[in-house]
Design an enzyme around this catalytic site. Structure first.
Site, PDB file in Angstrom:
ATOM      1  N   ASP A 188       0.853  -1.184   0.000  1.00  0.00           N
ATOM      2  CA  ASP A 188       0.000   0.000   0.000  1.00  0.00           C
ATOM      3  C   ASP A 188       0.886   1.230   0.000  1.00  0.00           C
ATOM      4  OD1 ASP A 188      -2.730   1.289   0.402  1.00  0.00           O
ATOM      5  OD2 ASP A 188      -1.646   2.076   2.136  1.00  0.00           O
ATOM      6  N   GLU A 274      -2.256  -1.591  -5.688  1.00  0.00           N
ATOM      7  CA  GLU A 274      -3.553  -0.978  -6.005  1.00  0.00           C
ATOM      8  C   GLU A 274      -3.440  -0.175  -7.288  1.00  0.00           C
ATOM      9  OE1 GLU A 274      -7.033   1.563  -3.666  1.00  0.00           O
ATOM     10  OE2 GLU A 274      -5.009   1.405  -2.848  1.00  0.00           O
ATOM     11  N   CYS A 346     -11.901  -1.882  15.091  1.00  0.00           N
ATOM     12  CA  CYS A 346     -13.102  -2.506  14.537  1.00  0.00           C
ATOM     13  C   CYS A 346     -14.031  -2.959  15.661  1.00  0.00           C
ATOM     14  CB  CYS A 346     -12.680  -3.683  13.658  1.00  0.00           C
ATOM     15  SG  CYS A 346     -14.069  -4.549  12.868  1.00  0.00           S
ATOM     16  N   ASP A 355      -2.628   1.835   7.125  1.00  0.00           N
ATOM     17  CA  ASP A 355      -1.871   1.445   5.939  1.00  0.00           C
ATOM     18  C   ASP A 355      -1.548  -0.045   5.926  1.00  0.00           C
ATOM     19  OD1 ASP A 355      -1.917   4.105   5.148  1.00  0.00           O
ATOM     20  OD2 ASP A 355      -0.063   4.569   6.203  1.00  0.00           O
TER      21      ASP A 355
END
Length: 398
Positions: A188, A274, A346, A355
């Site tokens: 990333d 990506e 979460c 990241d």
């Protein structure tokens, strides 16, 4: 399985005054021929006609016979023919919708370069001699050419800082596929850190341009240049100083990216990245300078061609895949994730680094594509979710 790799080896050289004058004259003739051919093809296009390479080559022959363009005969004809081939390639890319319409070359802004094929140079015992020149170029051999390799094409160029370079294209038999491994990594890209890997490693962003700007080297040189009278010798000296600073920044950035990409390709069989549209992202006025300094597009380019050389796989995940908002532990999708949020928790209790979590999700999506060829559909808390993301894999052809 071995593959044939055409590789360019670039060296600096110090031309004599006569060689510098000859090459500068060649650069000007190359630019002149390119612009004239482009203008002729543009006029033909307005008349709904097409001009191919053979027709533009015939135009060049006619131009050389005129009195006002007789100076084209003073330089080697090979670079002039090569620039017509480059223009033909530019139009081919335009008609295939891979690039926009070709633009005219500028004396101030365009790259000063000339390409010589094997008929216009001789290379013996490490001495390179170009057509229309009395002696060989004084090349600084920073590294040797592959043993037994002979250049097929030579490109001579001069950058904005006044440095001279020669690039030799030849076969490199030393490039061979690496031994296969089971290692895979998700990558990333970012600005706080240049790269975050799915292994948890973070690679610092050196910020080369910002470093020189913060130390006032670049800003001071630009102010001095702006205060000089246009067209004066002092302004040219100041412009060269600014160009040398930019060249230093570019060299350091490229060197760092080469080291990082080579290490990643050597250590991993599968690399997942990506699919970012950098040209659209730099339209953000607040982030444009930082994104350009990070050179994400160059990183991807280096990673892909090195993976092809060494038998590795690069998987490109669709840009709309919510890698940052997706929990890599339970798969839950967050509703929003502003850029200032670097860590988040979460509902399952897992604390994520933004990241590193994105890199883990990219790796999972990439492995799903490479193993079964299916897309990855993120889980959502609300009905009516997104369509499956699209990924593509780039492999070396057998």
């Amino acid at each position: 399985m071995s593959i044939r790799v055409k590789r360019a080896f670039k060296y600096r050289f110090c031309p004599t005054d006569a060689q510098a004058a000859e090459l500068s004259r060649t650069f000007g003739c190359v630019r002149k021929v390119y612009n004239m051919a482009l203008a002729a093809r543009t006029e033909a296009w307005a008349r709904q006609e097409r001009v191919n390479y053979n027709q533009s080559s015939a135009m060049l022959t006619a131009w050389k016979k005129t009195e006002e363009l007789a100076f084209l005969n003073e330089v080697s004809s090979v670079p002039l023919q090569q620039t017509l081939r480059h223009l033909q390639g530019a139009f081919a890319n335009f008609f295939s919708k891979r690039a926009r319409y070709p633009r005219f070359k500028s004396k101030r802004k365009s790259r000063a370069a000339a390409e010589y094929t094997s008929s216009a140079f001789t290379f013996r015992d490490g001495r390179l001699k170009l057509a229309k020149m009395a002696g060989p170029l004084d090349i600084v051999w920073s590294r040797p050419l592959p043993e037994g390799s002979v250049p097929t094409t030579v490109t001579v160029s001069r950058d904005a800082a006044g440095r001279w370079f020669v690039s030799m294209l030849c076969d490199d038999p030393t490039v061979k596929p690496l031994a296969a491994t089971d290692a895979a990594v998700g990558i990333d890209v970012g600005l706080d850190h240049l790269l975050a890997l799915s292994t948890g490693e973070k690679i610092a962003n050196p910020r080369h341009e910002r470093r020189d700007r913060d130390r006032d080297r670049l800003a001071t040189a630009q102010r001095h240049c702006a205060r000089k009278e246009k067209g004066s010798a002092n302004r040219e000296k100041a412009r060269r100083k600014v160009a040398r600073i930019h060249a230093r920044i570019t060299d350091r950035r490229r060197d760092g990216l080469h080291k990082i990409t080579t290490r990643l390709v050597r250590e991993n069989q599968t690399l997942v990245i990506e699919d970012l549209t950098v040209r659209n992202m730099v339209r953000n006025r607040k982030l444009a300078r930082a994104i350009s300094d990070a050179a994400w597009a160059e990183f991807r380019s280096l990673l892909e061609y090195k993976a092809t050389w060494y038998g590795r796989d690069v998987v490109v995940v669709d840009r709309f895949f919510p890698s940052s908002k997706l929990c890599s532990h339970c798969g839950a999708l967050q509703e929003g994730m502003p850029l200032n949020v670097r860590t988040w928790t979460c509902d399952c209790g897992t604390v994520h680094d933004r990241d590193v979590n994105a890199a883990k999700n990219l790796l999972a999506a990439g492995l799903a594509v490479s193993v079964c060829g299916a897309g990855v559909r993120p889980q959502r808390r609300t009905p009516g979710g997104q369509s499956a993301t699209k990924q593509k894999i780039s492999r070396r052809e057998p």
